[in-house]
Write an enzyme that holds these catalytic residues in place. Structure first.
Site, mmCIF file in Angstrom:
data_model
loop_
_atom_site.group_PDB
_atom_site.id
_atom_site.type_symbol
_atom_site.label_atom_id
_atom_site.label_comp_id
_atom_site.label_asym_id
_atom_site.label_seq_id
_atom_site.Cartn_x
_atom_site.Cartn_y
_atom_site.Cartn_z
ATOM 1 N N ASP B 309 0.848 -1.182 0.000
ATOM 2 C CA ASP B 309 0.000 0.000 0.000
ATOM 3 C C ASP B 309 0.878 1.224 0.000
ATOM 4 O O ASP B 309 1.897 1.255 0.684
ATOM 5 C CB ASP B 309 -0.873 0.001 1.256
ATOM 6 C CG ASP B 309 -2.153 -0.767 1.018
ATOM 7 O OD1 ASP B 309 -2.638 -0.726 -0.131
ATOM 8 O OD2 ASP B 309 -2.650 -1.400 1.960
ATOM 9 N N ALA B 381 -19.481 16.204 0.065
ATOM 10 C CA ALA B 381 -19.300 15.449 -1.164
ATOM 11 C C ALA B 381 -19.875 16.196 -2.354
ATOM 12 O O ALA B 381 -19.456 16.005 -3.493
ATOM 13 C CB ALA B 381 -19.950 14.071 -1.034
#
Lengths: 567, 681
Positions: B309, B381
């Site tokens: 990652d 958002a």
């Protein structure tokens, strides 16, 4: 110097031929050469097989075994019934049961150990239909098994390892027959015989010859010259690592091997196909470097033992005060050519001879013996040599692979416990057969009865016999009288075990490898084409072979050598 | 681990010495074919001594018998020492497993109505309430609440960690203690199956089954043993014949044959094999990694591809502000001021880094948002921007396209030069944030990923080991390309979704590669389950831990590299000691063969290159060397052969030189020394 030059020329010509012949054979097996297609298809139709069908390893194995079993039955029957069959101008009687068994196993297993004397036992029909035919088929069997194993390496995640009928047919039609025709033709030009005429009786050059038989003084003015269709059988005997001679003294006989040139061609043919198959292997697995590496390992070991043999024979016998050992050698070949032949015929599981190994110096005889005991993998038999070598490579890769910290892989295939199990069996059987066979023979009376020389040399004769049979070589230390029920049976069993109990694990490995994934190489992968790996492989072979046979060799040729030179 | 156990403490050695005798039981030896052969040989020679039927002197037979038994004892000792360390660790762990009283809830919503039950009575699916100061009764998942937990009993890390419901930090381990607040936990493991139990079982080696590679090696060793068995057994008839043929001497005795056999079969590796395996698991535990099987440890050595990652492994946690790029007519200070204002109330790590950067670079003090009378406009958002309103001043920061919409909606124009600034930053792998006040774009903040120091060298090392590194990131391709180049990874997966990760793993596996990855979130679970070596972070979710085959107690993703090294070290140790063991045989032949046939063929003494004093001293020296070498190699077996991150060829050359050539030379010296010693005594 002269010896060095001869060896260099021999190896040079051999290595030059590897690539063209190897590439041709790869093309044949991958179906790119089909110029004999009509003939090929005729064979398939006649036999009722479908040649395109892929087989898994078990079906392939059954094909091989049935094919060989039928071959066994045919050779056995021909010998037992030859007095009733045509082409028997000398009117030889039926061969004894134990000798027939021995010879049949010997010829189907590509060993071609000969307990019998050809010119005094076998009819022309037996020689041609039985022995010559098996010379082709046993060679083709070895090559087919090798190709199946090669496909196991080359393919991924599949069950099929090829079609046994196609492989056998193509090997015979495209490779063995054409090469044999070429060689037979060449031998006839040198004076090799090829005729159906009966044996000839001619006057002696120096006469009369006086000799003693059963205590009576006799003399004769004439001799019988054995003839026959020899050249054709000799060609395949050399090419197919068979080695079973037409005449009893094999290629020391002037009708089998008349001139130095014929000698060179015959020697060349011994290692020709086994060497070239390395290149075929490399081509088929997609990395010719791998094939060259295996060939290099073979050549290194071969040259080492060849040197031992040549030097020991050149050194002669201190007891006789002579500087070169010519005993048992033909003057038209000399020491070097006899030593090269001895090394080549035992490195490859050929077993033909042009000199008597029994008469070599102890170390000179140790070289061929050790080459056999390594398992007939230094060039080895056609096909069988390379698949034996690959088994050793698997063992070497396993140890070396661990040492670089990965699950060992060879040519992108992971070597796991199944492969290890099968490789272990394949290495174990011949070793065990040789040791146990020799152990029994020196204990029992019929075993000891065959020994010609006392002491350590007698032991070496038995050890050589079982090494030869137990590794499908077929050559003999001539001293041992092996045409007895005991040796015929014991050696027959040895030949049978070491041939077929090796084919089973090898084909099992082929099947298991074919099913595996192909792991791409990375810098962490052990490279198997570098000088380092070649050296490691050679080391593995020598140590494994030496560790197994050193005690036995110490009691035979080694002590004999020490006795000879310490007096 | 709470207690690290020293390699060879006195108590472990003592107990191991005792256990070596217990393990003489043939039923134990039967599992190891090599050592079983030694056992049978020892018994045989002992019987010969008891019967007094040996051809040799009784003291010689006794000495051989004793040293053969020592050979087995030494091998047993090696195994016991390796096991002993695990047992001591298990005992330490067991100390933390106390049966505690748990507050069981019949209804998870009503945390006040609990009743006390013993922890051992809890079953999967039960709910428990754990207030501050109490021990978590079993493994579970936090369903409600957030608390600090002391996990030092499991991880050895004394700093408390936060556990909360939802998200990737919801797993709690039995035996850990809640320090503050409270948790409602759903139990996920029955007693006896908890993480702690599994750990104890693993370190004790109770469920240690042999790994595939170990099995393959055992087969090879069994083959060697069989070959030598044939070679030695047939020597009897050979020597009977030789004695008769030579007309002098006697056949080789059973005692000598057994001695030869034991010297030749690979007892060194055979005796140390299981110790090596156990020690490999042990090294994992020392690195604070719990592997659920030896198979996983072994597979770690084979890994071809590491999936890492980006965040936390390759880069430091989060992105940080690295530059302010004002548009024309705006000073850097003005931009910094506006950027700071817009970020004051932004609690995200990125927002905080902007405030810190403005302070460090431009000396702008942090201002109190309340005293400014400012109103915070949080990120949503929908708008995809955040900022503040101070009276008429409306300051915003956000992604370029969001700000463009906002500016154009107010009738402003988004300047082309800001667009090019944005694009240039994106190409560098940075994240651009545009700052605007009203309809005017002030400039761009550059947020950068900071690549961890030394990580590039680490990746270069991996490349030499033949391992490919793949960076996994949610970033877009452009950003990912830049970071990948900076960190020196071989490949990357941008805009990674759990499905894309899974697909990547499957693709690599289809090509025959072995994949290692680490993860902590529930969405990592499918990929972890698919990967060949999957390290779950201990701080991660229960789902992740169950999907992985290793758990890293330190929750340090970089440790994947260490895992690979430990796996390789395990295999290298096995391979090297096998080579050493076989190479030893050469010298042993030179010692024993001339001695064994001394009476029949005195000429063979030419092979006695070590000039050993007498036939019996030669044989005894070889047997003693063979036994002592096992003890001498125990530390190496436990510690493992050192692994160097170099290519396979260089590694093989080095190990062959040390263990192959060394294996040939060392016994010549060793046997000679022992011979001198016993002759002198």
């Amino acid at each position: 110097m002269n010896a060095l030059l001869q060896c260099a020329i021999y190896l040079g010509v051999l290595l030059l031929l590897v690539k063209p012949l190897g590439a041709y054979m790869a093309d044949v097996y991958e179906g790119r050469h089909r110029f004999l297609a009509p003939l090929e298809n005729l064979v398939y139709r006649a036999a009722g097989v479908r040649a395109e069908e892929e087989m898994d390893w078990k079906r392939y194995l059954w094909g091989v075994l049935w094919f060989n079993l039928i071959g066994f039955a045919a050779v056995y029957a021909l010998q037992r019934l030859q007095h009733l069959l045509p082409l028997n101008p000398q009117n030889f009687g039926a061969v004894s049961a134990d000798s027939s068994f021995n010879t049949a196993v010997s010829f189907i297993s590509n060993t071609n150990w000969q307990g019998y004397g050809g010119e005094s036992t076998m009819s022309y029909l037996t020689q041609m239909l039985g022995l010559s035919v098996q010379n082709f088929f046993s060679a083709a069997t070895g090559m087919a098994v090798l190709i199946a194993l090669t496909r196991g390496f080359a393919r991924k995640q599949t069950n099929g390892i090829g079609n046994v009928w196609a492989d056998l047919t193509r090997t015979t039609l495209y490779i063995l027959l054409p090469l044999s025709l070429l060689l037979a033709g060449a031998l006839v030009t040198q004076g090799g015989v090829q005729t159906f005429a009966p044996y000839k009786t001619v006057d002696l050059v120096q006469q009369p010859l006086e000799f003693e038989q059963e205590g009576k003084q006799l003399s004769t003015r004439e001799q019988t010259l054995p003839l026959g269709p020899a050249a054709s059988q000799i060609a395949i005997k050399q090419l197919g690592s068979n080695g079973g001679g037409f005449f009893n003294v094999n290629s020391a006989h002037p009708y089998e091997n008349p001139t130095p040139l014929s000698n060179f061609l015959e020697m060349l043919s011994i290692l020709l196909i086994p060497g070239a198959l390395c290149y075929t292997f490399g081509r088929m697995v997609g990395d010719t470097r791998q094939g060259w590496a295996l060939l290099a390992a073979m050549t290194v070991v071969f040259v080492g033992f060849l040197a031992v043999c040549v030097l020991s024979e050149q050194a002669g016998n201190p007891l006789l005060g002579i500087e070169q050992n010519m005993e048992g050698k033909e003057v038209r070949f000399g020491i070097t050519d006899s030593a090269i032949w001895a090394a080549a015929t035992t490195a490859a599981s050929n077993g033909s001879v042009n000199a008597m190994h029994d008469s070599f110096t102890p170390l000179g005889g140790l070289a061929p013996l050790a080459l056999i005991q390594l398992g007939e993998i230094i060039f080895g038999g056609v096909g069988s040599g390379l698949y034996g070598m690959l088994v050793f490579a698997i063992v070497a890769v396993f140890i070396a692979g661990l040492m670089v910290g990965r699950t060992p892989e060879y040519l992108g295939k992971k070597i796991e416990s199944f492969e290890m199990k099968m490789a272990s069996l394949a290495v174990l059987f011949p070793f065990a057969v040789v040791l146990i066979g020799t152990g029994i023979a020196v204990l029992v009376e019929p075993g000891k009865a065959g020994i010609a020389n006392p002491g350590a040399h007698g032991f070496a004769e038995i050890l050589y016999g079982f090494s030869s049979a137990g590794n499908n070589n077929g050559s003999a230390f001539a001293g041992l009288s092996a045409n007895t029920p005991f040796y015929n049976t014991a050696l027959g069993i040895a030949m049978w075990i070491s041939r077929y109990w090796l084919i089973v694990p090898v084909l099992a490995i082929a099947g298991s490898l074919a099913r595996k994934k192909l792991v791409p190489a990375s810098p962490g992968t052990l490279p198997t084409h570098t000088p380092l790996f070649i050296a490691f492989l050679v080391g593995t072979i020598l140590i494994l072979g030496a560790l197994t046979f050193v005690p036995a060799l110490a009691l035979g040729p080694i002590v004999e050598h020490l006795q000879l030179w310490s007096r | 681990m709470a207690t690290h156990i020293r390699t060879l403490s006195a108590s472990i050695v003592q107990r191991a010495a005792l256990e070596s005798f217990v393990k003489l039981d043939p039923r134990v030896q039967w599992r190891n074919p090599v050592m079983f052969v030694v056992w049978v040989g020892s018994a045989l020679v002992t019987l010969i001594w008891l019967a007094g039927s040996g051809k040799e002197s009784s003291s010689f037979v006794l000495a051989v018998a004793l040293w053969l038994w020592f050979t087995i004892l030494f091998a047993n000792f090696a195994e016991s020492v390796a096991e002993g360390r695990g047992k001591a660790q298990a005992a330490a762990l067991r100390g933390t497993r106390r049966d505690v009283m748990a507050k069981k809830l019949s209804d998870p919503a009503k945390k006040q109505s609990w009743r006390n039950v013993p922890g051992s009575a809890l079953r999967k699916g039960d709910f428990v309430y754990v207030p501050a100061g109490e021990v978590v009764p079993g493994d579970g998942e936090v369903v409600e609440g957030a608390a600090t937990v002391d996990e030092s009993a499991i991880t050895g890390e004394s700093a408390p960690v936060v556990r909360e419901s939802g998200g990737d930090r919801s797993a709690v381990t039995g035996g850990t203690r809640v320090l503050s607040d409270w948790l409602v936990v759903r139990v996920t493991a029955n007693p006896g199956e908890t993480f702690l139990d599994r750990m104890i079982a693993l370190v004790e080696g109770a469920r240690r089954s042999r790994t595939p590679n170990e099995i393959a090696l055992s087969i090879l060793l069994a083959k060697f043993t069989l070959i030598f068995l044939f070679a030695c057994a047939t020597l009897l008839p050979f020597s009977v014949y030789a004695a008769k043929a030579a007309g002098q001497g006697t056949a080789v005795s059973i005692t000598v044959l057994v001695a030869l056999l034991v010297c030749l079969i690979p007892t060194t590796i055979g005796g140390l094999l299981s110790a090596i395996g156990i020690a490999g698991m042990d090294r994992m535990i020392k690195a604070n990694i719990i592997a659920t099987s030896g198979r996983a440890v072994e597979a770690a050595g084979d890994v071809d591809v590491l999936l890492l990652d980006k965040t936390g492994t390759i880069t430091l946690g989060n992105r940080q502000a690295a530059a302010f790029a004002p548009s024309s007519g705006v000073t850097s200070e003005a931009l910094a001021d506006a950027a700071q204002l817009a970020s004051l109330a932004d609690e995200t790590p990125e927002g905080r880094s902007i405030v810190v950067f403005a302070k460090q670079r431009y000396g702008l003090r942090e201002r109190d948002i309340k005293s400014l009378g400012a109103q915070f406009v949080p990120f949503s958002a929908n708008t995809r921007m955040s900022g503040v309103d101070i009276g008429e001043r409306r300051v915003r920061k956000g992604a370029a396209d969001a700000l463009r919409t906002w500016i154009e909606a107010q009738g402003g124009r988004f300047p082309a030069e800001v667009t090019s600034l944005v694009e240039a930053m994106a190409r560098r792998g940075s994240t651009p944030l545009v700052v605007a006040e009203g309809p005017r774009a002030l400039g761009v903040i550059e947020l950068k990923d900071i690549v961890k120091g030394g990580i590039k060298e680490r990746f270069a090392e991996l490349r030499r080991m033949g391992i490919k590194t793949v960076m996994i990131t949610g970033d877009n391709r452009l950003t990912a390309t830049a970071i990948a180049a900076e960190a020196g990874v071989d490949d990357f997966l941008a805009e990674a979704t759990p499905e894309a990760k899974l697909r990547l793993i499957r693709e690599h596996q289809a090509q025959g590669r072995l994949i290692a990855m680490c993860g902590d979130g529930t969405n990592d679970a499918p990929a972890l389950a698919q990967a060949d070596v999957a390290v779950a972070m201990n701080s991660g979710t229960q789902a992740a831990k169950e999907a992985g085959n290793m758990v890293d107690l330190d929750s340090n993703p970089t440790k994947l590299i260490e895992v690979v090294e430990i796996g390789k070290q395990l295999l290298i140790t096995r391979g090297s000691l096998t080579t050493f063991s076989i190479a030893n045989d050469v010298a042993k032949y030179f010692a024993i063969i001339p001695a064994a046939f001394a009476t029949t063929y005195p000429q063979l003494n030419a092979l006695n290159v070590m000039h050993l004093a007498t036939p019996s001293s030669a044989i005894l020296s070889a047997v003693i060397f063979n036994a002592l070498i096992i003890i001498a190699l125990v530390p190496l077996a436990l510690k493992g052969v050192r692994y160097r991150p170099v290519g396979a060829e260089a590694l093989l050359r080095r190990n062959l030189l040390v263990y192959g050539l060394g294996g040939i030379v060392v016994p010549f010296i060793g046997i000679k020394l022992i011979d001198v010693l016993i002759t002198y005594v």
